[in-house]
Motif scaffolding. Structure first.
Motif, PDB file in Angstrom:
ATOM      1  N   ASP A 256      14.043   2.036  -6.995  1.00  0.00           N
ATOM      2  CA  ASP A 256      13.700   0.699  -6.506  1.00  0.00           C
ATOM      3  C   ASP A 256      12.743   0.731  -5.311  1.00  0.00           C
ATOM      4  OD1 ASP A 256      15.479  -0.175  -8.399  1.00  0.00           O
ATOM      5  OD2 ASP A 256      17.081  -0.666  -6.984  1.00  0.00           O
ATOM      6  N   LEU A 257      12.541   1.915  -4.743  1.00  0.00           N
ATOM      7  CA  LEU A 257      11.802   2.017  -3.492  1.00  0.00           C
ATOM      8  C   LEU A 257      10.320   1.636  -3.602  1.00  0.00           C
ATOM      9  CD1 LEU A 257      12.140   2.732  -0.498  1.00  0.00           C
ATOM     10  CD2 LEU A 257      11.561   5.099  -1.089  1.00  0.00           C
ATOM     11  N   PRO A 258       9.585   2.068  -4.626  1.00  0.00           N
ATOM     12  CA  PRO A 258       8.146   1.753  -4.654  1.00  0.00           C
ATOM     13  C   PRO A 258       7.847   0.261  -4.604  1.00  0.00           C
ATOM     14  CG  PRO A 258       8.652   3.489  -6.228  1.00  0.00           C
ATOM     15  CD  PRO A 258       9.972   2.977  -5.731  1.00  0.00           C
ATOM     16  N   THR A 259       8.580  -0.534  -5.352  1.00  0.00           N
ATOM     17  CA  THR A 259       8.335  -1.979  -5.367  1.00  0.00           C
ATOM     18  C   THR A 259       8.593  -2.586  -3.993  1.00  0.00           C
ATOM     19  OG1 THR A 259       8.925  -2.130  -7.705  1.00  0.00           O
ATOM     20  CG2 THR A 259       8.993  -4.169  -6.428  1.00  0.00           C
ATOM     21  N   LEU A 260       9.669  -2.169  -3.350  1.00  0.00           N
ATOM     22  CA  LEU A 260       9.997  -2.694  -2.026  1.00  0.00           C
ATOM     23  C   LEU A 260       8.949  -2.271  -1.005  1.00  0.00           C
ATOM     24  CD1 LEU A 260      11.775  -4.112   0.003  1.00  0.00           C
ATOM     25  CD2 LEU A 260      13.247  -2.077   0.082  1.00  0.00           C
ATOM     26  N   LEU A 261       8.541  -1.016  -1.017  1.00  0.00           N
ATOM     27  CA  LEU A 261       7.551  -0.543  -0.053  1.00  0.00           C
ATOM     28  C   LEU A 261       6.202  -1.235  -0.238  1.00  0.00           C
ATOM     29  CD1 LEU A 261       8.201   3.312   0.098  1.00  0.00           C
ATOM     30  CD2 LEU A 261       8.858   1.573   1.778  1.00  0.00           C
ATOM     31  N   LYS A 262       5.823  -1.483  -1.470  1.00  0.00           N
ATOM     32  CA  LYS A 262       4.566  -2.190  -1.726  1.00  0.00           C
ATOM     33  C   LYS A 262       4.582  -3.574  -1.088  1.00  0.00           C
ATOM     34  CE  LYS A 262       1.397  -3.438  -5.464  1.00  0.00           C
ATOM     35  NZ  LYS A 262       1.187  -3.432  -6.948  1.00  0.00           N
ATOM     36  N   LEU A 263       5.714  -4.257  -1.204  1.00  0.00           N
ATOM     37  CA  LEU A 263       5.857  -5.580  -0.607  1.00  0.00           C
ATOM     38  C   LEU A 263       5.803  -5.500   0.915  1.00  0.00           C
ATOM     39  CD1 LEU A 263       6.518  -8.609  -0.730  1.00  0.00           C
ATOM     40  CD2 LEU A 263       8.938  -7.980  -0.916  1.00  0.00           C
ATOM     41  N   LEU A 264       6.535  -4.551   1.490  1.00  0.00           N
ATOM     42  CA  LEU A 264       6.567  -4.414   2.948  1.00  0.00           C
ATOM     43  C   LEU A 264       5.204  -4.027   3.501  1.00  0.00           C
ATOM     44  CD1 LEU A 264       9.995  -2.607   3.475  1.00  0.00           C
ATOM     45  CD2 LEU A 264       9.495  -5.062   3.532  1.00  0.00           C
ATOM     46  N   LYS A 265       4.478  -3.195   2.764  1.00  0.00           N
ATOM     47  CA  LYS A 265       3.141  -2.805   3.209  1.00  0.00           C
ATOM     48  C   LYS A 265       2.218  -4.016   3.265  1.00  0.00           C
ATOM     49  CE  LYS A 265      -0.728   0.248   2.218  1.00  0.00           C
ATOM     50  NZ  LYS A 265      -1.288   1.316   1.335  1.00  0.00           N
ATOM     51  N   SER A 266       2.338  -4.898   2.306  1.00  0.00           N
ATOM     52  CA  SER A 266       1.476  -6.088   2.288  1.00  0.00           C
ATOM     53  C   SER A 266       1.813  -7.020   3.440  1.00  0.00           C
ATOM     54  CB  SER A 266       1.593  -6.806   0.945  1.00  0.00           C
ATOM     55  OG  SER A 266       2.890  -7.359   0.763  1.00  0.00           O
ATOM     56  N   ILE A 267       3.101  -7.148   3.761  1.00  0.00           N
ATOM     57  CA  ILE A 267       3.496  -7.992   4.899  1.00  0.00           C
ATOM     58  C   ILE A 267       2.992  -7.386   6.197  1.00  0.00           C
ATOM     59  CG2 ILE A 267       5.452  -8.929   6.202  1.00  0.00           C
ATOM     60  CD1 ILE A 267       7.042  -8.944   3.565  1.00  0.00           C
ATOM     61  N   ASP A 268       3.135  -6.071   6.337  1.00  0.00           N
ATOM     62  CA  ASP A 268       2.685  -5.376   7.542  1.00  0.00           C
ATOM     63  C   ASP A 268       1.189  -5.555   7.753  1.00  0.00           C
ATOM     64  OD1 ASP A 268       3.194  -3.343   9.728  1.00  0.00           O
ATOM     65  OD2 ASP A 268       1.759  -2.223   8.518  1.00  0.00           O
ATOM     66  N   ALA A 269       0.415  -5.452   6.668  1.00  0.00           N
ATOM     67  CA  ALA A 269      -1.037  -5.618   6.765  1.00  0.00           C
ATOM     68  C   ALA A 269      -1.410  -7.025   7.195  1.00  0.00           C
ATOM     69  CB  ALA A 269      -1.681  -5.276   5.421  1.00  0.00           C
ATOM     70  N   LEU A 270      -0.669  -7.984   6.708  1.00  0.00           N
ATOM     71  CA  LEU A 270      -0.933  -9.376   7.074  1.00  0.00           C
ATOM     72  C   LEU A 270      -0.635  -9.618   8.555  1.00  0.00           C
ATOM     73  CD1 LEU A 270      -1.587 -12.304   6.203  1.00  0.00           C
ATOM     74  CD2 LEU A 270       0.842 -12.579   5.682  1.00  0.00           C
ATOM     75  N   VAL A 271       0.490  -9.084   9.032  1.00  0.00           N
ATOM     76  CA  VAL A 271       0.905  -9.297  10.419  1.00  0.00           C
ATOM     77  C   VAL A 271      -0.027  -8.584  11.393  1.00  0.00           C
ATOM     78  CG1 VAL A 271       2.734  -8.844  12.097  1.00  0.00           C
ATOM     79  CG2 VAL A 271       3.305  -9.726   9.835  1.00  0.00           C
ATOM     80  N   LYS A 272      -0.431  -7.369  11.054  1.00  0.00           N
ATOM     81  CA  LYS A 272      -1.209  -6.565  11.996  1.00  0.00           C
ATOM     82  C   LYS A 272      -2.714  -6.790  11.873  1.00  0.00           C
ATOM     83  CE  LYS A 272       2.345  -3.041  12.538  1.00  0.00           C
ATOM     84  NZ  LYS A 272       2.818  -1.711  12.182  1.00  0.00           N
TER      85      LYS A 272
END
Length: 272
Positions: A256-272
């Motif tokens: 389940d990790l790849p899907t979750l990390l992909k989502l978190l990476k996109s949020i991180d990019a948006l915030v930073k």
């Protein structure tokens, strides 16, 4: 903005992208540890996410006397050294006493102070004087602003390579909650902040002779924490959490990790 800290080729803090600290809760065997590390490395390389591998050689804080603790420091450090040498990964593990600092520092890139030991002054001083990066978990009994005093102990000992980790606060019996205000408060110290997403959904002692957990909420807390601007995320992962020897109920399945990390990476990019 927090300061930037280098852990070999991994850089955390500043305006750097999200870093993942992940691995099985405990070293179950050499083969299983290397297998998990290889899988994590493949996942993170595919997503261009910096990885620090985490596994404990000794889980000293167990609910019951019969809880699995791991192989111990001598054999555990040998296994973590193989992870470093064969895969080129930086490694992190817990230390529990002053006597463990020197041998652990010979192998580990990051010495982790467990949450229940974050006020142990002599342990923090010894870890700081080792020269290694130290990751200090906020105790479940502390307010986030108290962590400035904890970090000050390490700074006074000559080490400013400090990371602070949130893992939830005690809320009644067998329950933890995460206050999202924690992240900006702790980041105001100037040190990078990590969110321990899987321990934060742990139910300490919740199954009587062992801890329970609610892994179904990891995604939601992780999304909120990344949106709050954290520097890294900590997750315990396992190829088959229901068969894990420690912290299975709050561990994320590797599948389940790849899907979750992909989502978190996109949020991180948006915030930073």
């Amino acid at each position: 903005m927090t300061r930037e800290i280098a852990i070999n080729d991994v850089k955390i803090g500043g305006d750097r992208p999200l870093v993942l600290v992940a691995g099985p809760c405990v070293i179950e065997s050499e083969a299983a540890t290397l297998r998990h590390a290889e899988r994590l490395l493949t996942i993170c390389n595919g997503l261009s996410i910096p990885l620090i591998f985490k596994a404990s050689y000794d889980k000293a804080n167990r609910t019951s006397i019969g809880g699995f603790r791991g192989p111990g420091i001598k054999d555990g450090l040998k296994i973590l050294a193989k992870v470093k040498d064969s895969l080129g990964l930086s490694v992190l593990s817990d230390i529990h006493s002053i006597e463990q600092v020197a041998p652990a520092a010979e192998v580990l890139d990051v010495l982790q102070i467990p949450a229940f030991l974050c006020r142990q002054t002599d342990l923090i001083i010894a870890a700081a004087q080792s020269g290694r990066v130290i990751n200090i978990k906020k105790g479940q009994f502390l307010a986030p602003w108290d962590m400035k005093n904890v970090a000050a102990k390490a700074v006074a000992s000559g080490n400013e390579n400090i990371i602070l980790t949130e893992r939830g606060a005690s809320f009644g019996y067998n329950n933890l909650v995460v206050d999202m205000r924690t992240f900006p408060i702790m980041r105001a110290t100037g040190f990078p902040v990590i969110f321990d997403a899987t321990h934060s959904v742990q139910l300490p002692g919740g199954q009587g002779e062992c801890s329970g957990g609610q892994r179904e909420y990891v995604e939601y807390l992780s999304r909120a924490a990344v949106a709050a601007g954290i520097d890294g995320i900590f997750m315990e992962v396992h190829e088959d959490p229901d068969k894990a020897l420690c912290d299975g109920p709050n561990s994320i399945p590797l599948d389940d990790l790849p899907t979750l990390l992909k989502l978190l990476k996109s949020i991180d990019a948006l915030v930073k």
